[in-house]
Design an enzyme around this catalytic site. Sequence first.
Site, mmCIF file in Angstrom:
data_model
loop_
_atom_site.group_PDB
_atom_site.id
_atom_site.type_symbol
_atom_site.label_atom_id
_atom_site.label_comp_id
_atom_site.label_asym_id
_atom_site.label_seq_id
_atom_site.Cartn_x
_atom_site.Cartn_y
_atom_site.Cartn_z
ATOM 1 N N LYS A 272 0.875 -1.111 0.113
ATOM 2 C CA LYS A 272 0.117 0.129 -0.087
ATOM 3 C C LYS A 272 1.046 1.170 0.115
ATOM 4 O O LYS A 272 1.570 1.526 0.957
ATOM 5 C CB LYS A 272 -0.880 -0.112 1.118
ATOM 6 N N ARG B 286 -10.832 9.793 1.689
ATOM 7 C CA ARG B 286 -10.873 10.697 3.189
ATOM 8 C C ARG B 286 -11.893 11.729 3.136
ATOM 9 O O ARG B 286 -12.430 11.924 4.217
ATOM 10 C CB ARG B 286 -9.225 11.135 3.076
ATOM 11 N N LYS C 231 1.306 9.986 5.961
ATOM 12 C CA LYS C 231 1.313 8.614 6.235
ATOM 13 C C LYS C 231 2.646 7.918 5.638
ATOM 14 O O LYS C 231 2.795 6.534 5.635
ATOM 15 C CB LYS C 231 0.101 8.007 5.590
ATOM 16 N N GLU D 250 7.671 -7.118 1.283
ATOM 17 C CA GLU D 250 6.427 -6.990 2.030
ATOM 18 C C GLU D 250 5.515 -8.275 1.945
ATOM 19 O O GLU D 250 4.779 -8.878 2.749
ATOM 20 C CB GLU D 250 5.606 -6.023 1.902
ATOM 21 N N LYS E 160 -2.134 -1.356 -3.726
ATOM 22 C CA LYS E 160 -2.801 -0.380 -3.643
ATOM 23 C C LYS E 160 -2.205 0.870 -3.764
ATOM 24 O O LYS E 160 -1.094 0.880 -3.047
ATOM 25 C CB LYS E 160 -3.691 -0.341 -2.428
ATOM 26 N N SER F 11 -10.068 5.198 -4.837
ATOM 27 C CA SER F 11 -11.155 6.277 -4.895
ATOM 28 C C SER F 11 -10.623 7.478 -6.057
ATOM 29 O O SER F 11 -11.568 7.603 -6.785
ATOM 30 C CB SER F 11 -11.581 6.953 -3.657
ATOM 31 N N TYR G 126 -15.040 0.793 -6.808
ATOM 32 C CA TYR G 126 -16.127 1.667 -6.798
ATOM 33 C C TYR G 126 -17.039 1.302 -8.231
ATOM 34 O O TYR G 126 -18.222 1.818 -8.015
ATOM 35 C CB TYR G 126 -15.782 2.935 -6.560
#
Length: 306
Positions: A178, A188, A200, A216, A231, A257, A296
């Site tokens: 991610k 958000r 972040k 990872e 992602k 998004s 979505y």
Amino acid sequence: MVEESTVTTKDLIFPLFLVDGRHQKIEVSSMPGIFRLSADLMLKEIEECLKLGIKAFDVFPAVEEQHKDKTATKSYDPDFFYLKTLKEIKKQFPEACIMTDVAMDPYSSDGHDGLVKDGKILNDETLEILGRMALAQADTGIEIIGPSDMMDGRVGFLRSTLDKNGFTEVSIMSYTAKYTSGFYNPFREALDSAPKFGDKKTYQMNPANRREALLEAQLDTQEGADFLMVKPALAYLDVIRLLKDNCSLPIAAYNVSGEYSMVKAAHQKGWLDGNRVMHEILLSIKRAGADIILTYFAKEFASASR
Ligand code: PBG
């Protein structure tokens, strides 16, 4: 006969935004066609989607500011609307596959995925909270937990916590690679979950890194993940392919998004054909190697495929 990749409704997971209350249907302004729904309307939405052939849903809570605190207490409160609604969804639609989100940000007054102290994110202290959250979610009867927090070691920690408490059948879809991304902003907005300070970057991945994604993926596999996720999807198609070629677990991609918003905005301006590029985008994610796509566009795709 010679077509190499296909997208079907069965490949898709539909992310949904849940709000407290009744009869609430509030459009996310940066995501035309996507709504925050209260439980009553979400149940209707899931029923409609099941009829269209969508079998899997990822439910995110939008929490009012007054319920947020430093330690995300509401995330494991069984009387809080998120957990109550998950239970209700599983009761009414046992055949629906429900995925939940494990991260502190929707419930955190700091807007971060982990516990904050003196401006720093505390990795190991966060694991304890994520563990309580995952157990409370598993207890509602859901099938998959999705740790989107990116703390180190959380997949192993959550797997053993779930197992010790008898939830051996709950799967983990790890947000493996991610990236710190500008494509999350509309999400958000949907959850009112933007970080109150800083960014972040200390826990999400650097967009420059590919080999780290492989590392990872190896760690998550050893720690007991059932799915590996990349992602965002579109700017990271090479990472999807990398994991597909090097890992045996199912690969998921999150068509996030901002990727949705760009298509919708350009379509509204008449600059491109939204339906056509939706198909092209989903196909490209499949072609890159994703077995599963969180998107979505799920309902729109399913309706267009009828
Ligand atoms: C946070 C979380 C984010 C998304 C899913 N879980 C945003 C973030 O990391 O800030 C983004 C999903 C999207 O943009 O569609 N735990």
